[in-house]
Write a protein that holds these residues in place. Structure first.
Motif, PDB file in Angstrom:
ATOM      1  N   ILE A 283       5.250  10.375  -1.767  1.00 51.90           N
ATOM      2  CA  ILE A 283       6.336   9.407  -2.017  1.00 51.90           C
ATOM      3  C   ILE A 283       7.032   9.059  -0.709  1.00 51.90           C
ATOM      4  O   ILE A 283       7.335   7.887  -0.430  1.00 51.90           O
ATOM      5  CB  ILE A 283       7.322   9.981  -3.040  1.00 51.90           C
ATOM      6  CG1 ILE A 283       6.647  10.094  -4.412  1.00 51.90           C
ATOM      7  CG2 ILE A 283       8.582   9.128  -3.133  1.00 51.90           C
ATOM      8  CD1 ILE A 283       7.465  10.826  -5.452  1.00 51.90           C
TER       9      ILE A 283
ATOM     10  N   LEU B  49       7.504   5.473   1.127  1.00 50.79           N
ATOM     11  CA  LEU B  49       8.802   4.910   1.541  1.00 50.79           C
ATOM     12  C   LEU B  49       8.785   4.528   3.018  1.00 50.79           C
ATOM     13  O   LEU B  49       9.440   3.553   3.435  1.00 50.79           O
ATOM     14  CB  LEU B  49       9.917   5.920   1.268  1.00 50.79           C
ATOM     15  CG  LEU B  49      10.190   6.205  -0.217  1.00 50.79           C
ATOM     16  CD1 LEU B  49      11.292   7.245  -0.370  1.00 50.79           C
ATOM     17  CD2 LEU B  49      10.577   4.929  -0.959  1.00 50.79           C
TER      18      LEU B  49
ATOM     19  N   TYR C 137       4.495  -1.697  -5.194  1.00 55.72           N
ATOM     20  CA  TYR C 137       5.710  -0.921  -5.445  1.00 55.72           C
ATOM     21  C   TYR C 137       6.980  -1.703  -5.108  1.00 55.72           C
ATOM     22  O   TYR C 137       8.064  -1.148  -5.161  1.00 55.72           O
ATOM     23  CB  TYR C 137       5.683   0.371  -4.626  1.00 55.72           C
ATOM     24  CG  TYR C 137       4.553   1.301  -5.034  1.00 55.72           C
ATOM     25  CD1 TYR C 137       4.436   1.735  -6.340  1.00 55.72           C
ATOM     26  CD2 TYR C 137       3.619   1.716  -4.098  1.00 55.72           C
ATOM     27  CE1 TYR C 137       3.401   2.568  -6.713  1.00 55.72           C
ATOM     28  CE2 TYR C 137       2.571   2.545  -4.464  1.00 55.72           C
ATOM     29  CZ  TYR C 137       2.462   2.973  -5.775  1.00 55.72           C
ATOM     30  OH  TYR C 137       1.432   3.795  -6.133  1.00 55.72           O
TER      31      TYR C 137
ATOM     32  N   TRP D 250      18.965   2.647   3.700  1.00 52.37           N
ATOM     33  CA  TRP D 250      18.606   2.900   2.302  1.00 52.37           C
ATOM     34  C   TRP D 250      19.859   2.806   1.455  1.00 52.37           C
ATOM     35  O   TRP D 250      20.847   3.460   1.733  1.00 52.37           O
ATOM     36  CB  TRP D 250      17.974   4.275   2.132  1.00 52.37           C
ATOM     37  CG  TRP D 250      16.626   4.403   2.805  1.00 52.37           C
ATOM     38  CD1 TRP D 250      16.385   4.983   3.983  1.00 52.37           C
ATOM     39  CD2 TRP D 250      15.404   3.910   2.309  1.00 52.37           C
ATOM     40  NE1 TRP D 250      15.052   4.911   4.301  1.00 52.37           N
ATOM     41  CE2 TRP D 250      14.417   4.238   3.260  1.00 52.37           C
ATOM     42  CE3 TRP D 250      15.000   3.206   1.167  1.00 52.37           C
ATOM     43  CZ2 TRP D 250      13.084   3.902   3.114  1.00 52.37           C
ATOM     44  CZ3 TRP D 250      13.664   2.883   1.015  1.00 52.37           C
ATOM     45  CH2 TRP D 250      12.714   3.228   1.973  1.00 52.37           C
TER      46      TRP D 250
ATOM     47  N   SER E 183      16.862   0.089  -8.875  1.00 51.39           N
ATOM     48  CA  SER E 183      15.855   0.257  -7.832  1.00 51.39           C
ATOM     49  C   SER E 183      16.504   0.780  -6.553  1.00 51.39           C
ATOM     50  O   SER E 183      17.684   0.595  -6.288  1.00 51.39           O
ATOM     51  CB  SER E 183      15.157  -1.077  -7.557  1.00 51.39           C
ATOM     52  OG  SER E 183      16.114  -2.045  -7.125  1.00 51.39           O
ATOM     53  N   LEU E 184      15.646   1.458  -5.742  1.00 53.69           N
ATOM     54  CA  LEU E 184      16.071   1.903  -4.411  1.00 53.69           C
ATOM     55  C   LEU E 184      15.832   0.748  -3.449  1.00 53.69           C
ATOM     56  O   LEU E 184      14.760   0.123  -3.459  1.00 53.69           O
ATOM     57  CB  LEU E 184      15.276   3.134  -3.982  1.00 53.69           C
ATOM     58  CG  LEU E 184      15.594   3.710  -2.605  1.00 53.69           C
ATOM     59  CD1 LEU E 184      17.033   4.253  -2.571  1.00 53.69           C
ATOM     60  CD2 LEU E 184      14.605   4.817  -2.254  1.00 53.69           C
TER      61      LEU E 184
ATOM     62  N   MET F 199      10.924   2.585  -7.840  1.00 53.75           N
ATOM     63  CA  MET F 199      10.780   4.033  -7.696  1.00 53.75           C
ATOM     64  C   MET F 199      10.149   4.682  -8.940  1.00 53.75           C
ATOM     65  O   MET F 199       9.441   5.688  -8.831  1.00 53.75           O
ATOM     66  CB  MET F 199      12.146   4.666  -7.416  1.00 53.75           C
ATOM     67  CG  MET F 199      12.689   4.338  -6.027  1.00 53.75           C
ATOM     68  SD  MET F 199      11.621   4.947  -4.704  1.00 53.75           S
ATOM     69  CE  MET F 199      11.705   6.697  -4.956  1.00 53.75           C
ATOM     70  N   ASN F 200      10.401   4.103 -10.094  1.00 51.56           N
ATOM     71  CA  ASN F 200       9.801   4.674 -11.308  1.00 51.56           C
ATOM     72  C   ASN F 200       8.276   4.604 -11.260  1.00 51.56           C
ATOM     73  O   ASN F 200       7.572   5.579 -11.550  1.00 51.56           O
ATOM     74  CB  ASN F 200      10.328   3.943 -12.539  1.00 51.56           C
ATOM     75  CG  ASN F 200      11.802   4.211 -12.788  1.00 51.56           C
ATOM     76  OD1 ASN F 200      12.303   5.284 -12.431  1.00 51.56           O
ATOM     77  ND2 ASN F 200      12.499   3.250 -13.363  1.00 51.56           N
TER      78      ASN F 200
ATOM     79  N   PHE G 207       6.983   6.936  -8.535  1.00 47.79           N
ATOM     80  CA  PHE G 207       7.037   8.333  -8.952  1.00 47.79           C
ATOM     81  C   PHE G 207       5.918   8.651  -9.950  1.00 47.79           C
ATOM     82  O   PHE G 207       5.265   9.691  -9.877  1.00 47.79           O
ATOM     83  CB  PHE G 207       8.417   8.624  -9.560  1.00 47.79           C
ATOM     84  CG  PHE G 207       8.596  10.051  -9.982  1.00 47.79           C
ATOM     85  CD1 PHE G 207       8.527  11.079  -9.053  1.00 47.79           C
ATOM     86  CD2 PHE G 207       8.820  10.374 -11.315  1.00 47.79           C
ATOM     87  CE1 PHE G 207       8.696  12.395  -9.448  1.00 47.79           C
ATOM     88  CE2 PHE G 207       8.988  11.689 -11.702  1.00 47.79           C
ATOM     89  CZ  PHE G 207       8.918  12.698 -10.771  1.00 47.79           C
TER      90      PHE G 207
ATOM     91  N   TYR H  40      18.779   8.633  -4.542  1.00 53.44           N
ATOM     92  CA  TYR H  40      18.106   8.066  -5.718  1.00 53.44           C
ATOM     93  C   TYR H  40      18.059   9.159  -6.789  1.00 53.44           C
ATOM     94  O   TYR H  40      17.677  10.301  -6.495  1.00 53.44           O
ATOM     95  CB  TYR H  40      16.699   7.604  -5.381  1.00 53.44           C
ATOM     96  CG  TYR H  40      15.945   7.118  -6.607  1.00 53.44           C
ATOM     97  CD1 TYR H  40      16.080   5.797  -7.035  1.00 53.44           C
ATOM     98  CD2 TYR H  40      15.124   7.977  -7.339  1.00 53.44           C
ATOM     99  CE1 TYR H  40      15.398   5.358  -8.163  1.00 53.44           C
ATOM    100  CE2 TYR H  40      14.451   7.548  -8.473  1.00 53.44           C
ATOM    101  CZ  TYR H  40      14.597   6.238  -8.886  1.00 53.44           C
ATOM    102  OH  TYR H  40      13.942   5.801 -10.010  1.00 53.44           O
TER     103      TYR H  40
ATOM    104  N   TYR I 260      13.778  15.992  -1.303  1.00 55.01           N
ATOM    105  CA  TYR I 260      13.174  15.514  -2.547  1.00 55.01           C
ATOM    106  C   TYR I 260      13.202  16.647  -3.577  1.00 55.01           C
ATOM    107  O   TYR I 260      12.734  17.760  -3.311  1.00 55.01           O
ATOM    108  CB  TYR I 260      11.723  15.078  -2.321  1.00 55.01           C
ATOM    109  CG  TYR I 260      11.591  13.889  -1.401  1.00 55.01           C
ATOM    110  CD1 TYR I 260      11.558  12.586  -1.906  1.00 55.01           C
ATOM    111  CD2 TYR I 260      11.477  14.068  -0.026  1.00 55.01           C
ATOM    112  CE1 TYR I 260      11.429  11.502  -1.066  1.00 55.01           C
ATOM    113  CE2 TYR I 260      11.347  12.986   0.825  1.00 55.01           C
ATOM    114  CZ  TYR I 260      11.325  11.700   0.306  1.00 55.01           C
ATOM    115  OH  TYR I 260      11.205  10.624   1.146  1.00 55.01           O
TER     116      TYR I 260
END
Length: 584
Positions: A62, A66, A118, A162, A171-172, A198-199, A202, A226, A270
């Protein structure tokens, strides 16, 4: 303890076996549960470690994605075409030119990669706050939210910023100021916001998470990056120490398996949260299934053990019942109704041996009873025949002297022979006598019969001298000679030849009495041997002689008869070869 031992000792065999197997099963069950618990604990630790590694790898994936998003914002913000048009807009353009610029900028954003899988949307704002958005999931950003973007990005002066989700947008956001790098003036010409799904990120990169309730939380120190708000308390996560690890945490009566890893690129951490029951549900099911299977096996094995013990003890109990009947004097062996066939194992052999033993005892009892009856009958006949010997001898002596005075020589010789015969028969009290004495009795008897039949009686004795001292049953040959005269000589007109022959073979003494009389039918011989025909003369038949031989020597000895019509008769005694003292 002694009472328990005594109680166990007095139990029936099948109950002992049941208790023994139950104790063994319980001991095995306790050991199995202890070993199983140890194995499952070790297995759980391994699962924790492997799950932690898998989730840590997912977190790293992840983070790499990013980084790609951050790189994408840099490429969009520094693209020369986009920079050119944003500067043109800042200097002022006509409406048509603004329209052309809008289309060109959007096209350029798409070509650079703003439509990554994404990326929900890429939204660019110029100095006049006009929006250039690409993506199917773009949202309307109100002025107050746009001011937040500008404020946060201005701190980094063109660097990536961020921005955490908020209530209207989950959303991020990767955002940055767009600054002109023409002649390195670095003038502000716009703001870029890249909304990240992000969903989806992930779900795709969190490998091995089968739970729909799995959560990803990104924290920067004690603040959530997040999502903006999480049902799980942030302070609980911030208390986890170390750059990487795992822990089981309880919250509101529910257990969570938490893995965490610190970013090597940013100051983020994380956190991956999965409901404990979801990830370890299969393990719990396996544990419960094993316990259930073991309980079922325990019951089945106990049932089999009871059947097995019953299969062993039931034949013994049946044999015990039969022994009790024999103990009460019932020697008739009878099988129980509906009795199962016995296997040829030790219990079956015990039943077979017991049956043979009971039948043999019953035969011996019956045989002994018959022999006792025979002996008593013989004794009774002997008592009936016992006349005062002195009276008998005196009478015969008187007849003898009268015959001599009258010059009746043949009468005198007959009386003397009869007296010797009676004296020998009465005075010999032993059941076994030498063969020579039996022949003396026969000679006295034949002397009397010769006066009756004269030259028609031809009598011969062929016995080796060494056999004269062999022991034979008393009055075993004389009745055979008498039968030869009664059934042979009396039934014919010609001379009847009667002979006695003796020999030894394989330690057995054979003595035969043979005549050349008319012989007998096979059925009549069988009736003589069975005692169905009453014999003539003394009454001592073949059956009586054979029973006395078997009584004295055993079942292996006896007599045999060879006879056929017009072929004469031969009766042979088979006796053990036993020599007596010559002087006896």
């Amino acid at each position: 303890m002694p009472n328990l031992k005594a109680l166990y000792t007095n139990l029936r065999i099948k109950h002992k076996m049941f208790v023994l197997i139950s104790v063994i099963m319980i001991v095995v069950a306790v050991l199995a549960i202890v070993i199983q618990q140890y194995a499952f604990d070790f297995y759980d630790q391994e699962i924790y470690k492997q799950s932690s590694k898998a989730l840590s790898l997912s977190s790293i994936s992840i983070e790499n994605e990013l980084k790609k998003m951050e790189k994408l914002t840099f490429m969009l913000a520094t693209d020369s075409t986009i920079q050119h048009y944003l500067r043109s807009i800042k200097s002022g353009l006509s409406d048509y030119d603004n329209y052309v610029v809008r289309l060109t900028v959007k096209e350029r954003m798409v070509n650079i990669g703003a439509l990554d899988k994404y990326v929900l949307s890429a939204q660019l704002y110029d100095v006049n706050d006009n929006e250039y958005a690409v993506g199917a999931n773009s949202v309307t950003v109100f002025q107050d939210r746009l001011d937040v973007y500008k404020k946060l990005t201005s701190i980094n002066k063109g660097g990536n910023t961020w921005i955490a989700p908020y209530s209207n947008d989950k959303s991020l956001i990767a955002a940055r100021e767009v600054r002109s790098f023409e002649q390195l003036k670095l003038d502000y010409i716009g703001t870029l916001a890249l909304r990240i799904d992000m969903n989806k990120l992930f779900r795709d990169l969190a490998k091995g998470m089968n739970s729909n309730d799995a959560q990803l939380i990104i924290m920067k120190k004690n603040e959530a990056v997040y999502p903006e708000a999480s049902a799980f308390p942030i302070d609980t996560l911030s208390n986890l120490t170390g750059n990487e690890g795992y822990k089981v945490i309880s919250y509101e009566g529910k257990k969570y398996f938490v893995t965490y890893i610190a970013s090597t690129y940013t100051d983020w951490t994380y956190y991956t949260l999965i409901p404990f029951d979801d990830i370890f549900e299969r393990v719990a099911k396996v544990k419960n299934t094993i316990i259930l299977i073991f309980a079922i096996l325990f019951i089945v094995i106990l049932f089999i053990a009871v059947s097995f013990a019953k299969g062993i003890t039931e034949p013994i109990e049946r044999l015990n019942a039969k022994m009790k009947r024999v103990q009460l004097g019932n020697f008739e062996y009878t099988d129980e109704p509906n009795e199962r066939a016995l296997a040829m194992d030790e219990a079956g052999q015990m039943h077979r041996n017991f049956r043979i033993m009971v039948e043999r005892i019953n035969e011996l009892i019956h045989e002994n009873y018959v022999k006792q009856l025979t002996i008593r009958d013989t004794e009774f006949k002997a008592l009936q025949a016992q006349i005062n010997p002195h009276f008998l001898y005196n009478t015969l002596e008187s007849i003898n002297w009268s015959a001599k005075l009258s010059n009746q020589t043949h009468i005198s010789q007959m009386v003397e022979a009869l007296g010797s015969l009676l004296r020998t028969s009465i005075n010999l009290k032993e059941p076994l006598i030498p063969l020579s004495k039996e022949l003396d009795i026969i000679n006295h008897y034949v002397t009397i019969q010769k006066y009756r039949f004269e030259e028609r009686l031809d009598f011969h004795v062929d016995v080796p001298e060494k056999l004269l001292y062999c022991s034979i049953p008393k009055l075993s040959l004389q009745p055979l000679v008498e039968n030869a005269i009664n059934y042979g000589l009396e039934q014919m007109i010609d001379t009847c030849k009667i002979s006695i022959h003796a020999f030894v073979e394989e330690k057995l003494l054979y003595i035969s009495v043979e005549d050349n009389g008319p012989g007998m039918e096979e059925t009549f011989v069988a009736q003589l041997l069975s005692g169905e025909v009453k014999t003539k003369g003394s009454g001592l038949g073949l059956k009586n002689i054979e029973e006395r031989i078997k009584l004295l020597y055993g079942e292996a000895y006896g007599l045999s008869v060879e006879s056929e019509p017009s072929g004469g008769t031969k009766v042979t005694l088979m006796l053990p070869y036993e020599m007596r003292d010559i002087h006896v």
